[in-house]
Design an enzyme around this catalytic site. Sequence first.
Site, mmCIF file in Angstrom:
data_model
loop_
_atom_site.group_PDB
_atom_site.id
_atom_site.type_symbol
_atom_site.label_atom_id
_atom_site.label_comp_id
_atom_site.label_asym_id
_atom_site.label_seq_id
_atom_site.Cartn_x
_atom_site.Cartn_y
_atom_site.Cartn_z
ATOM 1 N N TYR A 33 27.699 59.126 -52.953
ATOM 2 C CA TYR A 33 27.309 58.066 -52.030
ATOM 3 C C TYR A 33 28.463 57.090 -51.869
ATOM 4 O O TYR A 33 29.622 57.462 -52.039
ATOM 5 C CB TYR A 33 25.991 57.398 -52.479
ATOM 6 C CG TYR A 33 25.333 56.707 -51.319
ATOM 7 C CD1 TYR A 33 24.970 57.447 -50.194
ATOM 8 C CD2 TYR A 33 25.142 55.340 -51.291
ATOM 9 C CE1 TYR A 33 24.423 56.838 -49.086
ATOM 10 C CE2 TYR A 33 24.588 54.718 -50.189
ATOM 11 C CZ TYR A 33 24.236 55.477 -49.081
ATOM 12 O OH TYR A 33 23.702 54.861 -47.974
ATOM 13 N N ARG A 81 25.622 52.967 -36.774
ATOM 14 C CA ARG A 81 26.221 51.914 -37.603
ATOM 15 C C ARG A 81 26.316 52.426 -39.047
ATOM 16 O O ARG A 81 25.585 52.009 -39.926
ATOM 17 C CB ARG A 81 25.365 50.641 -37.551
ATOM 18 C CG ARG A 81 26.048 49.415 -38.135
ATOM 19 C CD ARG A 81 25.038 48.344 -38.484
ATOM 20 N NE ARG A 81 24.068 48.811 -39.472
ATOM 21 C CZ ARG A 81 24.293 48.838 -40.792
ATOM 22 N NH1 ARG A 81 25.461 48.453 -41.279
ATOM 23 N NH2 ARG A 81 23.354 49.261 -41.622
ATOM 24 N N LYS A 100 21.488 59.986 -49.400
ATOM 25 C CA LYS A 100 20.318 59.199 -49.799
ATOM 26 C C LYS A 100 19.253 60.084 -50.450
ATOM 27 O O LYS A 100 18.651 59.706 -51.461
ATOM 28 C CB LYS A 100 19.710 58.498 -48.581
ATOM 29 C CG LYS A 100 20.530 57.345 -48.047
ATOM 30 C CD LYS A 100 20.286 56.065 -48.827
ATOM 31 C CE LYS A 100 21.028 54.895 -48.187
ATOM 32 N NZ LYS A 100 20.841 53.637 -48.892
ATOM 33 N N GLU A 131 17.847 54.743 -41.450
ATOM 34 C CA GLU A 131 19.114 54.482 -42.129
ATOM 35 C C GLU A 131 20.244 54.319 -41.129
ATOM 36 O O GLU A 131 20.460 55.175 -40.265
ATOM 37 C CB GLU A 131 19.423 55.655 -43.064
ATOM 38 C CG GLU A 131 20.464 55.359 -44.106
ATOM 39 C CD GLU A 131 19.999 54.327 -45.126
ATOM 40 O OE1 GLU A 131 20.835 53.463 -45.496
ATOM 41 O OE2 GLU A 131 18.842 54.369 -45.547
ATOM 42 N N ASP A 132 20.952 53.210 -41.226
ATOM 43 C CA ASP A 132 22.171 52.958 -40.460
ATOM 44 C C ASP A 132 21.981 53.041 -38.946
ATOM 45 O O ASP A 132 22.818 53.590 -38.224
ATOM 46 C CB ASP A 132 23.293 53.900 -40.925
ATOM 47 C CG ASP A 132 23.823 53.482 -42.296
ATOM 48 O OD1 ASP A 132 23.452 52.405 -42.768
ATOM 49 O OD2 ASP A 132 24.620 54.228 -42.885
ATOM 50 N N ASP A 191 16.043 50.881 -45.039
ATOM 51 C CA ASP A 191 16.777 50.545 -46.251
ATOM 52 C C ASP A 191 17.783 49.430 -46.016
ATOM 53 O O ASP A 191 18.027 48.603 -46.900
ATOM 54 C CB ASP A 191 17.480 51.791 -46.796
ATOM 55 C CG ASP A 191 18.028 51.573 -48.193
ATOM 56 O OD1 ASP A 191 17.321 50.980 -49.021
ATOM 57 O OD2 ASP A 191 19.164 51.995 -48.454
ATOM 58 N N ASP A 192 18.375 49.381 -44.824
ATOM 59 C CA ASP A 192 19.379 48.352 -44.529
ATOM 60 C C ASP A 192 18.747 46.967 -44.456
ATOM 61 O O ASP A 192 19.359 45.978 -44.860
ATOM 62 C CB ASP A 192 20.088 48.665 -43.208
ATOM 63 C CG ASP A 192 20.711 50.045 -43.229
ATOM 64 O OD1 ASP A 192 21.576 50.281 -44.079
ATOM 65 O OD2 ASP A 192 20.313 50.894 -42.411
ATOM 66 N N ASN A 249 29.829 47.531 -47.414
ATOM 67 C CA ASN A 249 30.344 48.844 -47.812
ATOM 68 C C ASN A 249 31.151 49.462 -46.675
ATOM 69 O O ASN A 249 30.926 49.142 -45.512
ATOM 70 C CB ASN A 249 29.175 49.775 -48.166
ATOM 71 C CG ASN A 249 28.491 49.368 -49.453
ATOM 72 O OD1 ASN A 249 29.146 49.086 -50.443
ATOM 73 N ND2 ASN A 249 27.171 49.326 -49.438
#
Length: 642
Positions: free
Chosen positions: A190, A243, A261, A333-334, A356-357, A498
């Site tokens: 990850y 993103r 993930k 996610e993202d 999650d973000d 990150n």
Amino acid sequence: MISLEISGFPKNSTSLSGISRVSHKQRKASAGVVVAQSSNGRSGERKVRVVMESTMKEIRDGASVLDMDPKSTVGGGVEDTYGEDSATEDQLVTPWTYSVASGYTLLRDPHHNKGLAFNEKERDAHYLRGLLPPTVATQELQERKLMKNLRDYEVPLQRYVAMMDLQERNERLFYKLLIDNVEELLPVVYTPTVGEACQKYGSIFRRPQGLYISLKEKGKILEVLKNWPEKSIQVIVVTDGERILGLGDLGCQGMGIPVGKLALYTALGGVRPSSCLPITIDVGTNNEELLNNEFYIGLRQKRATGQEYAELLHEFMYAVKQQYGEKVLVQFEDFANHNAFELLAKYGTTHLVFNDDIQGTAAVVLAGLVAALKLVGGTLAEHTYLFFGAGEAGTGIAELIALEMSKQTKAPLEESRKKIWLVDSKGLIVRSRKESLQFFKKPWAHEHEPAKTLLDAVKAIKPTVLIGTSGVGKTFTKEVVEAMASFNEKPVILALSNPTSQSECTAEEAYAWSKGRAIFASGSPFDPVEYDGKVFVPGQSNNAYIFPGLGLGLLISGAIRVHDEMLLAASEALAAQVTQENFEKGLLYPPFANIRKISAHIAANVAAKAYELGLATRLPRPANLVKYAESCMYSPTYRNYR
């Protein structure tokens, strides 16, 4: 009991007489009948599946290879029975496949392959004699060898590729390796390495690890979901690649994120790998570099937006529920800010969804702040918070902090929000800017004079906690950190962006510029830092602390919706796992070495909250939820075969 399943015939048919009607040539082409064996340990019953590929000749633009002379040979005089080697480009070839739970194919099955760990009895029973060297190795020996090989690589991306290859070759060994060496391998599978892997995904792509749903599949997404071989899916991680971490729009190559993930869902949370499904929604990309890259694997078009995008996502969400049921967890996610908030709001009341973000980051940061209070003193409500970055991560964290403040003080949520300030690309978010702000920023527009830069905002607000979620590296400058240290004895500085290259500052900079007084944590890992004769161990505010345990808690309770109180429960459980020994080292989070125990406690707390809120469907409630969570966790230890 023996069950027969022959493709091209009804499943309930008891007659095979139809086979006799095919021609001699077609029967010969059908000779590759395949037998797959598996054992059911509980009942002892053996199931045998016979699969016959349909061999009916299809002729479109050219002749079929079935028209060729069956005695034709290729180099060396070997009979080319099915014509694969001698067929020309305009001739149709049947893609013959073998699915046998014994022999050579068993060694190619990642779910069951044990490599050199097959014992003597298994080698006899499953036709492995001669296919393996004579030595029999233990799983522990295999693990030591692989760790040695991984450590020999100098480039992190090489380690990533090696780990992905292992996952495709020997699933149990992959997870055993990851669980037993989680602190060393987490940065490999990850962040930060997964960021580089996504950037180069087109070049390192070898075989599909999840489902790709593009605009080409619009109107038939349910059919695409049915193509996935596993049918009992419990967790889906989905991205549209717009993103990816702090790297921007990587389009279809964002698949590395769902894959990574879900590997952590299994390794850290114990969710069975067969129940996990990574998905990438490909609606194009606005990344010109990728569109011009000959190795790019996605749609070569600009991103679809508006109604076209919304319709595809809507079809996807309802196809998922139709295929896998009400209790499948979908983790977004993202996604870019504008879509992330809208999707969470739209489907949060109809599906079991989690971003999650927004929510995972918020829960893990809140846990770190609760732990930090034991080092700096005071309550959440007694501190002032300044965020650099007002996107989905920043506003998500801010909202959860405000919710926890309100819960502790019984004050209205609007009142708690006034302790929290946000800075975006245009400066401090204040009331005079409210009309021009995006909807998710408006709750944070407080009465204050404008401040154009982060340094100006720090000097004006005088926060005790500085949190970076900007995705822009090197923005916590020496002047900013020194300003924080000038009015705080122990400034709390969280550089969460990150990967490592996008971190607002490094651990070394935070400790040096604050003269060793900062309480520091980051999104990506940093090595311990020695300053003024003292060793500081920076904490890692990694979402991997939260989402595997949260997901496990939702599954073991049979929850049908995610509630904010479940996120608070997850944060409280994580904060409770930080020991006095950890505090003495300056750590805000417990070591990842204990992550499975931590995940079990988080899962138990989340499940308890689901039962309390009436959102759990798995009844009766287990007496000891921690033990129940641990008992549900997947174990990667090899199984013995009959």
